[in-house]
Design an enzyme around this catalytic site. Structure first.
Site, mmCIF file in Angstrom:
data_model
loop_
_atom_site.group_PDB
_atom_site.id
_atom_site.type_symbol
_atom_site.label_atom_id
_atom_site.label_comp_id
_atom_site.label_asym_id
_atom_site.label_seq_id
_atom_site.Cartn_x
_atom_site.Cartn_y
_atom_site.Cartn_z
ATOM 1 N N ASP A 121 0.857 -1.180 0.000
ATOM 2 C CA ASP A 121 0.000 0.000 0.000
ATOM 3 C C ASP A 121 0.901 1.241 0.000
ATOM 4 O O ASP A 121 2.129 1.125 0.014
ATOM 5 C CB ASP A 121 -0.981 -0.033 1.172
ATOM 6 C CG ASP A 121 -0.285 0.070 2.511
ATOM 7 O OD1 ASP A 121 0.950 0.219 2.541
ATOM 8 O OD2 ASP A 121 -0.976 0.004 3.535
ATOM 9 N N ASP B 176 -8.621 -7.379 0.201
ATOM 10 C CA ASP B 176 -7.715 -7.611 1.328
ATOM 11 C C ASP B 176 -8.429 -7.180 2.585
ATOM 12 O O ASP B 176 -9.348 -6.345 2.544
ATOM 13 C CB ASP B 176 -6.422 -6.797 1.193
ATOM 14 C CG ASP B 176 -6.638 -5.354 1.623
ATOM 15 O OD1 ASP B 176 -7.272 -4.602 0.864
ATOM 16 O OD2 ASP B 176 -6.219 -4.990 2.738
ATOM 17 N N CYS C 270 -13.431 -27.828 5.838
ATOM 18 C CA CYS C 270 -12.228 -27.037 5.605
ATOM 19 C C CYS C 270 -11.011 -27.953 5.597
ATOM 20 O O CYS C 270 -10.922 -28.888 6.373
ATOM 21 C CB CYS C 270 -12.090 -25.980 6.700
ATOM 22 S SG CYS C 270 -10.623 -24.924 6.541
ATOM 23 N N CYS D 246 -7.815 -26.960 6.160
ATOM 24 C CA CYS D 246 -6.628 -26.366 6.806
ATOM 25 C C CYS D 246 -6.122 -27.263 7.923
ATOM 26 O O CYS D 246 -6.799 -28.193 8.356
ATOM 27 C CB CYS D 246 -6.948 -24.966 7.335
ATOM 28 S SG CYS D 246 -7.787 -24.955 8.927
ATOM 29 N N CYS E 154 -8.332 -27.655 11.036
ATOM 30 C CA CYS E 154 -9.522 -28.493 10.862
ATOM 31 C C CYS E 154 -9.174 -29.958 10.602
ATOM 32 O O CYS E 154 -9.928 -30.850 10.960
ATOM 33 C CB CYS E 154 -10.386 -27.942 9.726
ATOM 34 S SG CYS E 154 -11.087 -26.333 10.140
ATOM 35 N N HIS F 149 -6.820 -21.000 9.618
ATOM 36 C CA HIS F 149 -8.193 -21.399 9.283
ATOM 37 C C HIS F 149 -8.966 -20.250 8.648
ATOM 38 O O HIS F 149 -9.629 -20.431 7.623
ATOM 39 C CB HIS F 149 -8.932 -21.893 10.527
ATOM 40 C CG HIS F 149 -10.395 -22.044 10.270
ATOM 41 N ND1 HIS F 149 -10.904 -23.074 9.505
ATOM 42 C CD2 HIS F 149 -11.455 -21.248 10.576
ATOM 43 C CE1 HIS F 149 -12.215 -22.921 9.382
ATOM 44 N NE2 HIS F 149 -12.570 -21.815 10.018
#
Lengths: 373, 373
Positions: free
Chosen positions: A93, A266, A304, A306, A309, A335
């Site tokens: 940014d 974002d 999920c 990840c 999980c 997650h």
């Protein structure tokens, strides 16, 4: 061309599209959420873990990196990619958003901003040219224009003034931007005033930059106002460029934005919530510290993939937060990022398969689609 | 036999040996360092990352897990392996060491210890039987006997009394230990008094348990005293059992211990130091916060294969600690663990290849070997 954007599929009923944005460090398949790595690290997450979330492009904050370690250190390291060990696309940014949020601003004028460093109180001048120079030293694939994002609420006169300044600063950013391996994205401002948004969108679009962003949303305005801005401005953006909606990362808002032609998003929320024990599950926010999870041995979200999980239970995550263990923060950050990335890639798949409008839009509170995520 | 210990190689000039300790959750190749996962997590490290350090057996603390989440939660989850997502060998301590370090002890007698919970002030009775029951519920592969570890310094009478109690408690641990899939290790005490150490080693060895530990070292005594205890007690331990030196994880001390027949080690230091910004490099401790690392773009330790060393620079790690970023703590914890694991596996290789005595012993301050790690 280094920063080609190719539209690969379109939704026949909305403005949603799939795209491929190429950068010197690889391609970004859109729509896609971009994790925020403020200080050249997505908090608590290693770069191999970040890859596993499905992230392609990652953000870093110019303001934070200027203060610590300083862009000269990053430049000496060979640039931000080398410094943080992320070989994929990166975006920085402009530093403006953080500066305008400071209490320590001494002066804002057409030249730029003068403020005191929150680190050591020293005087820092930030101008469009300086932001470009810092971002060039950092060396991300995409640099953002230095803009003025007025707070919410702000008077029409104040927003008009910020727009005028943003547009003049954009010309200076373009003039001082080095080009080469770095793309410059312009930023549309205009607050919640439709005629200012329209004028800003047309002014920024006319610069014909490799990408265009919409800022000044998710700054405290009612969510209906944000939806209105997204629906108004999306169709005004140049079709053949990637459209980045800044600071937005909630599921419903991303779906509305995709339906209106936005490609990139974002938000710090998934990692911030994760660090504080809140998991995004099924469109809800669960506080894992809650006693109801103590004996709940089910996976956090069975849908999920990840690490949190696949390898752990709600009970274990509850225990980690009750024990103030670092691992809990890492696991819930992973997650939440995985959930947002999966959501945006699911939208991309739906666009490709022709079912986006049915599955993700209209995304209204009483739509059945609202309950699928 | 579930807890077989096979000696696979011996050093011809010292008591060092390589072994293979089999457990229901896999084998531990010794000598090997064991990371400490106090609250069912090695702080800041995921289980896939833990595997990459070379860890095989991991510790957890009975005292901490009894307080939070409570052994019933862990038992409901299917035991500690399932709860923490670690499918390899696990060992729990007895809880005694932590309890005897508390300010809140109400009573110690031959029955056990009564203390106030540091969590909620409630009364907790810990006895050999209770420690065994909690450890059985946790379900690690190895349970440790409930012993009394006197503080340093302590009078000969106090240490003799703690030994007597430790030996009586060991009999009660053996009597109440469920066996089955869990091995019980006895613990030798005796402080810095050679005749008490000898008597304790002979008493505990006579119980013929699947493993034997030496406790009461690294509790504040001068390091020369620790070396003396290690050199005295090592040769007294039953040859065909794994020998675990509790609470020791510095390179020189592990090498001396291996030369005297020890096989297993644990220590909180590598992760604690890592969380505080200190890296173990080349036998030294480096504070990564130090300004000398700001522009140092070399890998932390070019001879290390961990994520911190392969993917990042000293400058980046310095930046992470200056920015108080979680990732710094994770990366240095991984590095320090990897360093200790690599050291113990290098000793194992040296024993197998017949060069242990040359490369690792005598491990004295003025030996050239002291400078290789």
């Amino acid at each position: 061309m280094a920063f080609d954007f190719t539209i690969t599929a379109r939704c026949p009923r909305t403005r949603a599209r799939c795209g491929c944005f190429t950068t010197p460090h690889g391609a970004v398949q859109t729509p896609r959420f971009m994790p925020v790595g403020t200080a050249a690290t997505v908090k608590g997450v290693t770069t191999p873990q970040l890859q596993q979330t499905g992230a392609q492009m990652v953000l870093a904050n110019t303001f934070h990196l200027h203060l610590q370690p300083g862009e000269s250190v990053v430049e000496d390291a060979g640039g931000l990619h080398r410094f943080m060990g992320w070989d994929g696309p990166l975006l920085t940014d402009s530093g403006g958003f953080q500066v305008f949020s400071l209490d320590a601003i001494n002066r804002i004028d057409d030249d730029g901003v003068v403020f005191r460093s929150p680190r050591d109180g020293s005087r820092i001048d930030l101008t469009p040219e300086r932001s470009m120079a810092i971002q060039r030293a950092l060396g991300a694939d995409v640099a953002m224009a230095f803009d003025q994002c007025p707070p919410y609420p702000a008077s029409e006169a104040a927003v008009a003034e910020a727009c005028r300044r943003t547009h003049r600063w954009l010309e200076r950013c373009v003039a001082s931007h080095g080009g080469g391996g770095q793309a410059l994205f312009g930023i549309v401002q205009g607050g919640c005033f439709p005629h200012l948004r329209e004028a800003s969108a047309r002014t920024v679009a006319a610069m014909d930059l490799p990408g265009i962003a919409v800022g000044g949303v998710s700054v405290g305005e009612p969510v209906e106002e944000m939806h209105r801005v997204v629906r108004q401005v999306g169709p005004l953006l140049p079709e053949q460029r990637p459209h980045y909606l800044m600071g937005v990362g909630s599921l419903r808002e991303m779906a509305i934005a995709v339906a209106n032609g936005f490609d990139l998003f974002d938000c710090v929320l998934p990692t911030r919530l994760g660090r504080h024990g809140t998991a995004l599950v099924g469109g809800e926010r669960w506080n894992l510290r809650n006693a109801r999870f103590r004996h709940d041995h089910a996976p956090l979200d069975p849908g999920c993939g990840c690490l949190a999980c696949c390898q752990h239970s709600r009970s274990y995550l509850h225990h980690l937060f009750r024990s103030e263990e670092l691992l809990g923060r890492t696991l819930l950050s992973l997650h939440n990022l995985t959930t947002l990335l999966r959501f945006t890639t699911a939208m991309a798949r739906a666009i490709s398969e022709g079912c986006f409008a049915e599955d993700f839009a209209p995304w209204e509170p009483d739509s059945p689609a609202a309950h699928t995520w």
